[in-house]
Design an enzyme around this catalytic site. Structure first.
Site, mmCIF file in Angstrom:
data_model
loop_
_atom_site.group_PDB
_atom_site.id
_atom_site.type_symbol
_atom_site.label_atom_id
_atom_site.label_comp_id
_atom_site.label_asym_id
_atom_site.label_seq_id
_atom_site.Cartn_x
_atom_site.Cartn_y
_atom_site.Cartn_z
ATOM 1 N N ASP A 208 0.745 -1.110 0.690
ATOM 2 C CA ASP A 208 0.039 -0.080 0.093
ATOM 3 C C ASP A 208 0.871 1.152 -0.087
ATOM 4 O OD1 ASP A 208 0.480 1.202 2.838
ATOM 5 O OD2 ASP A 208 0.224 -1.486 2.619
ATOM 6 N N ASP A 210 1.138 3.954 1.915
ATOM 7 C CA ASP A 210 0.880 3.966 4.091
ATOM 8 C C ASP A 210 0.114 4.995 3.978
ATOM 9 O OD1 ASP A 210 1.838 4.030 6.473
ATOM 10 O OD2 ASP A 210 2.760 6.537 6.010
#
Ligand SMILES: [Zn+2]
Length: 267
Positions: A208, A210
């Site tokens: 991902d 963050d």
């Protein structure tokens, strides 16, 4: 202890399927119990020890892991080299979900973790300038590239305390310093391996961005659900990488990890 293994792997429970003829053993340590039983079995003709760092049922959040017991258990079994893959977030647009990063630097932003075996009486200062084993890093990069997986051959991981994710301000700060990867388990895991003179390599599996990347609409902040989705896709690929690394691991260590304590003691 009867079982011996030269190579250790910390990771998710998906790794059990890599081991053949595996036996699960309870290892006692002076620091308490490791995260779970240690599975010792064979990969590509070599004895490998596997320990799920969060426990088999993922019951240990990052700040509750007994890192000292986990590393000590590996040492006890004879492990000299550890492969420590982990799920991680990206702090930079060019490091994308699905990419693998073979980190070369680490920043510790944790607190209150038991992070040394040397509480005295012999004062010991171990060099951690270069946290990761250069020989293992080279091997990891080669293997990942050969598997056709997008790979960054270096990166700085900042380890945060967790279990919460970062605020936007924290994440912006880390990103502005040029750091690439954010995670909750690399410290003190990587450092404790050094204290026991074991080689350690990290492969960060980017799941991902963050808190999202500012100025880039459409890139959403991390959620637990999105992390799990990308992590599942990464799981098969990292198993393939670990298998190939073990197959190609040179018999001799050419790095200096095995003599990390030379000159570290004040007496
Ligand atoms: Zn090494």
């Amino acid at each position: 202890m009867k079982e011996r293994a030269g190579i250790g792997v910390f990771g998710g429970s998906g790794f059990y399927t890599l081991l053949s003829n595996a036996r699960e053993i309870k290892v006692e340590t002076p620091y308490g119990a490791p995260s779970d039983l240690v599975a010792v079995g064979e990969i590509a003709g070599r004895q490998v020890a596997f320990l799920p760092r969060h426990g088999k049922s993922h019951h240990l959040p990052p700040h509750m892991i007994n890192y000292r017991a986990n590393l000590w258990a590996m040492k006890e079994l004879g492990v000299e080299r550890i492969i420590g893959p982990c799920a991680a977030g990206s702090l930079q647009a060019r490091v994308q979900p699905g990419h693998f990063v073979v980190c070369d630097q680490l920043v510790d932003r944790t607190h209150g973790r038991k992070d040394t075996f040397y509480d005295g009486p012999i004062t010991t200062h171990v060099s951690f300038a270069y946290p990761y084993c250069p020989q293992m890093r080279g091997l990891a990069v080669d293997v990942i590239r050969q598997a056709g997986i997008p790979c960054h051959d270096r990166g700085t991981v900042v380890t945060i305390q967790g279990p919460r994710f970062s605020t936007v301000a924290e994440s912006r700060w880390y990103a502005s310093l040029g750091w690439e990867v954010i995670n909750m388990t690399q410290y003190p895991e990587a450092y404790l391996a050094r204290e026991l003179e074991m080689c350690y390599v990290n492969i960060s599996l980017i799941t991902d961005y963050d808190v999202g990347l500012e100025g880039q609409p459409g890139i959403e902040p991390v959620t637990h659900e999105s992390v799990l989705q990308v992590f599942a896709a990464n799981n098969e690929r990292i198993k393939q990488v670990i298998h190939a690394m073990i197959e190609r691991m040179p018999a001799e260590r050419t790095c200096r990890c095995g003599s990390a304590l030379e000159g570290a003691r004040l007496s």
